[in-house]
Design a protein around this motif. Sequence first.
Motif, short mmCIF file in Angstrom:
data_model
loop_
_atom_site.label_atom_id
_atom_site.label_comp_id
_atom_site.label_asym_id
_atom_site.label_seq_id
_atom_site.Cartn_x
_atom_site.Cartn_y
_atom_site.Cartn_z
N SER A 60 0.81 -1.22 0.00
CA SER A 60 0.00 0.00 0.00
C SER A 60 0.85 1.27 0.00
O SER A 60 0.39 2.32 -0.44
N ASN A 61 2.06 1.20 0.52
CA ASN A 61 2.94 2.36 0.57
C ASN A 61 4.05 2.19 -0.47
O ASN A 61 5.00 1.45 -0.25
N PRO A 62 3.92 2.85 -1.62
CA PRO A 62 4.90 2.65 -2.70
C PRO A 62 6.33 2.91 -2.27
O PRO A 62 7.25 2.23 -2.73
N ARG A 63 6.55 3.87 -1.39
CA ARG A 63 7.91 4.20 -0.97
C ARG A 63 8.54 3.04 -0.18
O ARG A 63 9.68 2.66 -0.43
N LYS A 64 7.75 2.48 0.76
CA LYS A 64 8.28 1.36 1.55
C LYS A 64 8.39 0.09 0.72
O LYS A 64 9.26 -0.75 0.95
N ALA A 65 7.47 -0.05 -0.24
CA ALA A 65 7.43 -1.29 -1.01
C ALA A 65 8.39 -1.27 -2.20
O ALA A 65 8.64 -2.30 -2.82
N ALA A 66 8.93 -0.10 -2.53
CA ALA A 66 9.69 0.05 -3.77
C ALA A 66 10.87 -0.92 -3.87
O ALA A 66 11.05 -1.58 -4.91
N THR A 67 11.69 -1.01 -2.83
CA THR A 67 12.88 -1.88 -2.90
C THR A 67 12.49 -3.35 -3.03
O THR A 67 13.00 -4.04 -3.92
N PRO A 68 11.58 -3.87 -2.16
CA PRO A 68 11.17 -5.27 -2.36
C PRO A 68 10.50 -5.53 -3.70
O PRO A 68 10.65 -6.60 -4.27
N LEU A 69 9.76 -4.53 -4.23
CA LEU A 69 9.12 -4.71 -5.53
C LEU A 69 10.15 -4.82 -6.64
O LEU A 69 10.03 -5.63 -7.56
N LEU A 70 11.19 -3.99 -6.56
CA LEU A 70 12.27 -4.10 -7.54
C LEU A 70 13.01 -5.43 -7.38
O LEU A 70 13.42 -6.05 -8.37
N ALA A 71 13.16 -5.88 -6.14
CA ALA A 71 13.77 -7.19 -5.90
C ALA A 71 12.93 -8.30 -6.53
O ALA A 71 13.46 -9.28 -7.05
N THR A 72 11.60 -8.13 -6.49
CA THR A 72 10.70 -9.10 -7.12
C THR A 72 10.95 -9.14 -8.63
O THR A 72 10.98 -10.22 -9.22
N VAL A 73 11.12 -7.97 -9.23
CA VAL A 73 11.41 -7.90 -10.68
C VAL A 73 12.71 -8.66 -10.97
O VAL A 73 12.79 -9.45 -11.92
#
Length: 432
Positions: free
Chosen positions: A114-127
Amino acid sequence: MSAHTPNRGVLRTLIDNSFLLILGAVGALLWANLDQHSYEQFVHFDLTSLWGGGHSVGHEAANHAAGSHEAVEQVAASHGLTLHFIINDILMALFFAIAAKEVWESLLPGGALSNPRKAATPLLATVGGIIGPALIYVAGTYLTGTQEDLGKGWAIPCATDIAFSYLIARFIFGASHPAIAFLLLLAIADDAAGLMILAVFYPQAPIAPQWLLLTLAAMLGALVLRRMKVHSHWAYLIGPGIACWYSFYQANIHPALGLVPIIPLLPHAHTDLGIFAREELNRDDTLSAFEHFWKLPVEYILGLFGLANAGVVMSSLGTGTWVVLAGLLIGKPVGITAFTLFAEKVLKLEKPAGMDYRHVVTLGMVAGIGFTVALFVSVAAFTVPGAIQDSVKMGALLSFGAAPLALILGKVLGIKPERVVPASEATSTDAA
């Protein structure tokens, strides 16, 4: 037996941690290696033959198990109402519905995404955890000259088994370490990506888009039920759910994804307490009631899934096995680590406090456990039973080897599980 007895507690803990899936997979492996003929007859048995409406697909599949590609393909194309179809295409829709529920809730306020700033690093790690394995897999097929035969299986090593990876991560990091939240967010995002990959890249035949009008009608029906304040999840499953499943089946999108569009439309809380949060058990909204009812049956469905899909003979080890394993055991940790590094050093994003690259690398290896979803994608990518399908299935099964590798890696890198301090101990320390 009382629900409060220790034995009952141990049994339920085993079931909740996918013990039945392992049991089904091991049972299938033993059965197929002891008597492949009877195993194939069981898995591909056409139930309509019981009332004279079909033919013995199981018998044909067993006879053609070592036959020509064309013969096997003919059998697969006319599967009838086989046990394999019932488990993979009908019952597994409930598994993917629960996965979709976790993804949807993670987008709500308080959720991991829900918080793009907090989720950004794990989301990039997912990519990175998707691109890394896919590149390793594709490179492996080119280097071995098997791209034509194995190329379409590139998505198999992109999967992360959320239940098993969570279990192993707790052993390595402890329950409260920030790496756990990082892994869960990564696994949820991986689930979302996996659902899209299955729908877009693995249609069962050319897409018939006109049937998606029925999908829209089913979603509209769910909205009407919600507006009418219907709270029973059964109403959503039996009405819009079945219609949506049927529309996916007719549109040639994998029908196991057929309940996914309905899930966000069930009445639900407007916040998320977090995946595996105990407080979620106290929620009684329709979406939570759906999960509470189906969570245990889905564990049994996963056991059947393991039994119906993991029956490969040991001689099936081949190029497909090694490229899948390379994707999961090399591509996952390398991709996750590289993209986390990119997020931090180039994009100036932050890792969670308390995490360093020892944790990221180890977490990447934990994410290499593909197992359930990797096994499912193996069957979706290679629909014709035979040596190729069996070889990639074996890679998905052997991906559980990422668990001991991650445990060893954690030890070598000096990672110790974080101990949760009991409340009474914390109070006495504060008092001192």
